[in-house]
Design a protein around this motif. Sequence first.
Motif, PDB file in Angstrom:
ATOM      1  N   LEU A 156       1.491  -6.380  13.478  1.00 49.08           N
ATOM      2  CA  LEU A 156       1.495  -4.911  13.458  1.00 49.08           C
ATOM      3  C   LEU A 156       2.320  -4.339  14.600  1.00 49.08           C
ATOM      4  CD1 LEU A 156      -0.901  -4.306  15.786  1.00 49.08           C
ATOM      5  CD2 LEU A 156      -2.332  -4.857  13.828  1.00 49.08           C
ATOM      6  N   ILE A 199      -0.386 -10.655  15.866  1.00 46.66           N
ATOM      7  CA  ILE A 199      -1.430 -10.569  16.898  1.00 46.66           C
ATOM      8  C   ILE A 199      -2.469 -11.666  16.715  1.00 46.66           C
ATOM      9  CG2 ILE A 199      -1.202  -8.085  17.413  1.00 46.66           C
ATOM     10  CD1 ILE A 199      -3.877  -7.803  15.660  1.00 46.66           C
ATOM     11  N   LYS A 200      -2.535 -12.199  15.498  1.00 51.14           N
ATOM     12  CA  LYS A 200      -3.488 -13.288  15.230  1.00 51.14           C
ATOM     13  C   LYS A 200      -3.137 -13.914  13.878  1.00 51.14           C
ATOM     14  CE  LYS A 200      -6.962 -10.087  13.357  1.00 51.14           C
ATOM     15  NZ  LYS A 200      -8.303  -9.532  13.495  1.00 51.14           N
ATOM     16  N   SER A 252       0.182  -2.946   4.548  1.00 51.24           N
ATOM     17  CA  SER A 252      -0.732  -1.797   4.559  1.00 51.24           C
ATOM     18  C   SER A 252       0.031  -0.475   4.408  1.00 51.24           C
ATOM     19  CB  SER A 252      -1.534  -1.768   5.854  1.00 51.24           C
ATOM     20  OG  SER A 252      -2.144  -2.997   6.073  1.00 51.24           O
ATOM     21  N   ALA A 253      -0.708   0.607   4.511  1.00 52.15           N
ATOM     22  CA  ALA A 253      -0.143   1.924   4.217  1.00 52.15           C
ATOM     23  C   ALA A 253       0.950   2.332   5.206  1.00 52.15           C
ATOM     24  CB  ALA A 253      -1.267   2.961   4.244  1.00 52.15           C
ATOM     25  N   GLY A 282      -0.083  -4.605   9.465  1.00 57.96           N
ATOM     26  CA  GLY A 282      -0.970  -3.471   9.761  1.00 57.96           C
ATOM     27  C   GLY A 282      -0.338  -2.134   9.382  1.00 57.96           C
ATOM     28  N   ALA A 283      -1.212  -1.153   9.210  1.00 53.62           N
ATOM     29  CA  ALA A 283      -0.753   0.176   8.790  1.00 53.62           C
ATOM     30  C   ALA A 283       0.278   0.745   9.756  1.00 53.62           C
ATOM     31  CB  ALA A 283      -1.958   1.117   8.709  1.00 53.62           C
ATOM     32  N   ALA A 298       0.821  -1.215   0.000  1.00 52.52           N
ATOM     33  CA  ALA A 298       0.000   0.000   0.000  1.00 52.52           C
ATOM     34  C   ALA A 298       0.855   1.266   0.000  1.00 52.52           C
ATOM     35  CB  ALA A 298      -0.949  -0.022   1.193  1.00 52.52           C
ATOM     36  N   VAL A 358      -1.371 -11.989  11.050  1.00 52.28           N
ATOM     37  CA  VAL A 358      -1.626 -10.548  10.976  1.00 52.28           C
ATOM     38  C   VAL A 358      -0.685  -9.926  11.997  1.00 52.28           C
ATOM     39  CG1 VAL A 358      -3.323  -8.702  11.299  1.00 52.28           C
ATOM     40  CG2 VAL A 358      -4.041 -10.917  10.341  1.00 52.28           C
ATOM     41  N   VAL A 399      -0.246 -10.485   6.732  1.00 53.16           N
ATOM     42  CA  VAL A 399      -0.809  -9.127   6.627  1.00 53.16           C
ATOM     43  C   VAL A 399      -0.043  -8.253   7.612  1.00 53.16           C
ATOM     44  CG1 VAL A 399      -2.866  -7.711   7.090  1.00 53.16           C
ATOM     45  CG2 VAL A 399      -3.112  -9.979   6.030  1.00 53.16           C
ATOM     46  N   TRP A 405      -0.084  -8.813   2.146  1.00 53.54           N
ATOM     47  CA  TRP A 405      -0.632  -7.437   2.108  1.00 53.54           C
ATOM     48  C   TRP A 405       0.142  -6.589   3.113  1.00 53.54           C
ATOM     49  CZ3 TRP A 405      -5.734  -5.776   4.893  1.00 53.54           C
ATOM     50  CH2 TRP A 405      -5.936  -4.406   4.718  1.00 53.54           C
TER      51      TRP A 405
HETATM   52  C1  LIG Z   1      -4.058  -4.872  10.315  1.00 50.04           C
HETATM   53  C2  LIG Z   1      -5.506  -4.706   9.996  1.00 50.04           C
HETATM   54  C3  LIG Z   1      -5.802  -5.279   8.608  1.00 50.04           C
HETATM   55  C4  LIG Z   1      -6.251  -5.510  11.063  1.00 50.04           C
HETATM   56  O1  LIG Z   1      -7.610  -5.381  10.884  1.00 50.04           O
HETATM   57  P1  LIG Z   1      -8.589  -6.288  11.817  1.00 50.04           P
HETATM   58  O2  LIG Z   1      -8.284  -7.731  11.585  1.00 50.04           O
HETATM   59  O3  LIG Z   1      -9.975  -5.818  11.531  1.00 50.04           O
HETATM   60  O4  LIG Z   1      -8.122  -5.978  13.288  1.00 50.04           O
HETATM   61  P2  LIG Z   1      -8.840  -5.094  14.394  1.00 50.04           P
HETATM   62  O5  LIG Z   1      -9.314  -3.799  13.825  1.00 50.04           O
HETATM   63  O6  LIG Z   1      -9.845  -5.990  15.061  1.00 50.04           O
HETATM   64  O7  LIG Z   1      -7.649  -4.756  15.383  1.00 50.04           O
HETATM   65  C5  LIG Z   1      -7.172  -5.644  16.373  1.00 50.04           C
HETATM   66  C6  LIG Z   1      -6.409  -4.820  17.401  1.00 50.04           C
HETATM   67  O8  LIG Z   1      -5.212  -4.291  16.798  1.00 50.04           O
HETATM   68  C7  LIG Z   1      -5.226  -2.857  16.844  1.00 50.04           C
HETATM   69  N1  LIG Z   1      -4.728  -2.402  15.538  1.00 50.04           N
HETATM   70  C8  LIG Z   1      -5.275  -2.627  14.320  1.00 50.04           C
HETATM   71  N2  LIG Z   1      -4.489  -2.126  13.359  1.00 50.04           N
HETATM   72  C9  LIG Z   1      -3.449  -1.555  13.970  1.00 50.04           C
HETATM   73  C10 LIG Z   1      -2.303  -0.869  13.485  1.00 50.04           C
HETATM   74  N3  LIG Z   1      -2.113  -0.699  12.198  1.00 50.04           N
HETATM   75  N4  LIG Z   1      -1.392  -0.436  14.384  1.00 50.04           N
HETATM   76  C11 LIG Z   1      -1.596  -0.628  15.724  1.00 50.04           C
HETATM   77  N5  LIG Z   1      -2.667  -1.291  16.245  1.00 50.04           N
HETATM   78  C12 LIG Z   1      -3.584  -1.729  15.374  1.00 50.04           C
HETATM   79  C13 LIG Z   1      -6.696  -2.494  17.033  1.00 50.04           C
HETATM   80  O9  LIG Z   1      -6.811  -1.234  17.647  1.00 50.04           O
HETATM   81  C14 LIG Z   1      -7.173  -3.613  17.916  1.00 50.04           C
HETATM   82  O10 LIG Z   1      -6.719  -3.378  19.227  1.00 50.04           O
HETATM   83  P3  LIG Z   1      -7.606  -3.821  20.510  1.00 50.04           P
HETATM   84  O11 LIG Z   1      -7.714  -5.318  20.427  1.00 50.04           O
HETATM   85  O12 LIG Z   1      -6.814  -3.336  21.670  1.00 50.04           O
HETATM   86  O13 LIG Z   1      -8.912  -3.147  20.343  1.00 50.04           O
HETATM   87  C15 LIG Z   1      -5.979  -3.224   9.986  1.00 50.04           C
HETATM   88  O14 LIG Z   1      -6.063  -2.726  11.312  1.00 50.04           O
HETATM   89  C16 LIG Z   1      -5.061  -2.294   9.197  1.00 50.04           C
HETATM   90  O15 LIG Z   1      -3.995  -1.846   9.648  1.00 50.04           O
HETATM   91  N6  LIG Z   1      -5.483  -2.008   7.933  1.00 50.04           N
HETATM   92  C17 LIG Z   1      -4.686  -1.236   7.022  1.00 50.04           C
HETATM   93  C18 LIG Z   1      -5.526  -0.394   6.066  1.00 50.04           C
HETATM   94  C19 LIG Z   1      -4.642   0.186   4.991  1.00 50.04           C
HETATM   95  O16 LIG Z   1      -3.554   0.658   5.214  1.00 50.04           O
HETATM   96  N7  LIG Z   1      -5.116   0.111   3.778  1.00 50.04           N
HETATM   97  C20 LIG Z   1      -4.320   0.585   2.679  1.00 50.04           C
HETATM   98  C21 LIG Z   1      -5.008   0.396   1.389  1.00 50.04           C
HETATM   99  S1  LIG Z   1      -4.687  -1.229   0.733  1.00 50.04           S
END
Ligand SMILES: CC(C)(COP(=O)(O)OP(=O)(O)OC[C@H]1O[C@@H](n2cnc3c(N)ncnc32)[C@H](O)[C@@H]1OP(=O)(O)O)[C@@H](O)C(=O)NCCC(=O)NCCS
Length: 194
Positions: free
Chosen positions: A183, A190-191, A149-150, A167-168, A112, A181, A165, A147
């Motif tokens: 981050l 984390i999972k 992320s950004a 995380g961002a 991303a 996954v 995966v 994947w």
């Molecule tokens: C990594 C990711 C995919 C996980 O999504 P998910 O499976 O729905 O996970 P959740 O939202 O349930 O998050 C789980 C926990 O991690 C934390 N978390 C999620 N993403 C995080 C990140 N990038 N950095 C730090 N903590 C993060 C959440 O706050 C949550 O914490 P909690 O359990 O204390 O409440 C998503 O959070 C992410 O980072 N998406 C990136 C989006 C992006 O950049 N897109 C670009 C275009 S392709």
Amino acid sequence: MGSTLAKMKQRLETRGLVGLLFAIWDKIPRALNRARLRSIIGKRNMGQGCFFGKHIEIKCGTLKLGNHVHIGRNVVLWGKGTIEIGDHSIISDYVSILADGNVKIGRDCSIASFTFIIDSNHQIARDRLIHDQAKDTQPVEIGNDVWISASCVIMAGAKIDDGAVIGANSVVSSHIPPYSVALGYPARPIKERS
Ligand SMILES: CC(C)(COP(=O)(O)OP(=O)(O)OC[C@H]1O[C@@H](n2cnc3c(N)ncnc32)[C@H](O)[C@@H]1OP(=O)(O)O)[C@@H](O)C(=O)NCCC(=O)NCCS
């Protein structure tokens, strides 16, 4: 060729002659950009059906692209080394990849926007300027169906296994297991993908 003519005919019917001329005019910069990049990358290192956005900077030793690789706009591919990107992978806008040794990205990956991937570090002995010191390189390896992320930073020695995966805004400097996954900084699983 037949489908191109059919599209032109359709455009002529829907948008008139001026619309058709503008559509052709729009394609010229894209065709020139593609020809320029093809001459830099080399025909043998570029698969079929690759897409290139505007303002891409390629200054790396060797770049190898599989089939249907998407390189977005303002992507920077730099360094003395080799960058390999597998089939159907997407390198989004504003990604930078710096390879002094080897950066390998598998197939079907999404990297991303604003992510930075680098396989080297400056040596930092105290008695000399950092500028004057050599760099240590360690390969970066990213598997298939990954994947990222950004706004991530993927550092020298990182190994991200298939299906992971990231995380961002994470920083990856070591091994990320398959289908996890991960981050944070440093990124930790984390999972698992369910
Ligand atoms: C990594 C990711 C995919 C996980 O999504 P998910 O499976 O729905 O996970 P959740 O939202 O349930 O998050 C789980 C926990 O991690 C934390 N978390 C999620 N993403 C995080 C990140 N990038 N950095 C730090 N903590 C993060 C959440 O706050 C949550 O914490 P909690 O359990 O204390 O409440 C998503 O959070 C992410 O980072 N998406 C990136 C989006 C992006 O950049 N897109 C670009 C275009 S392709």
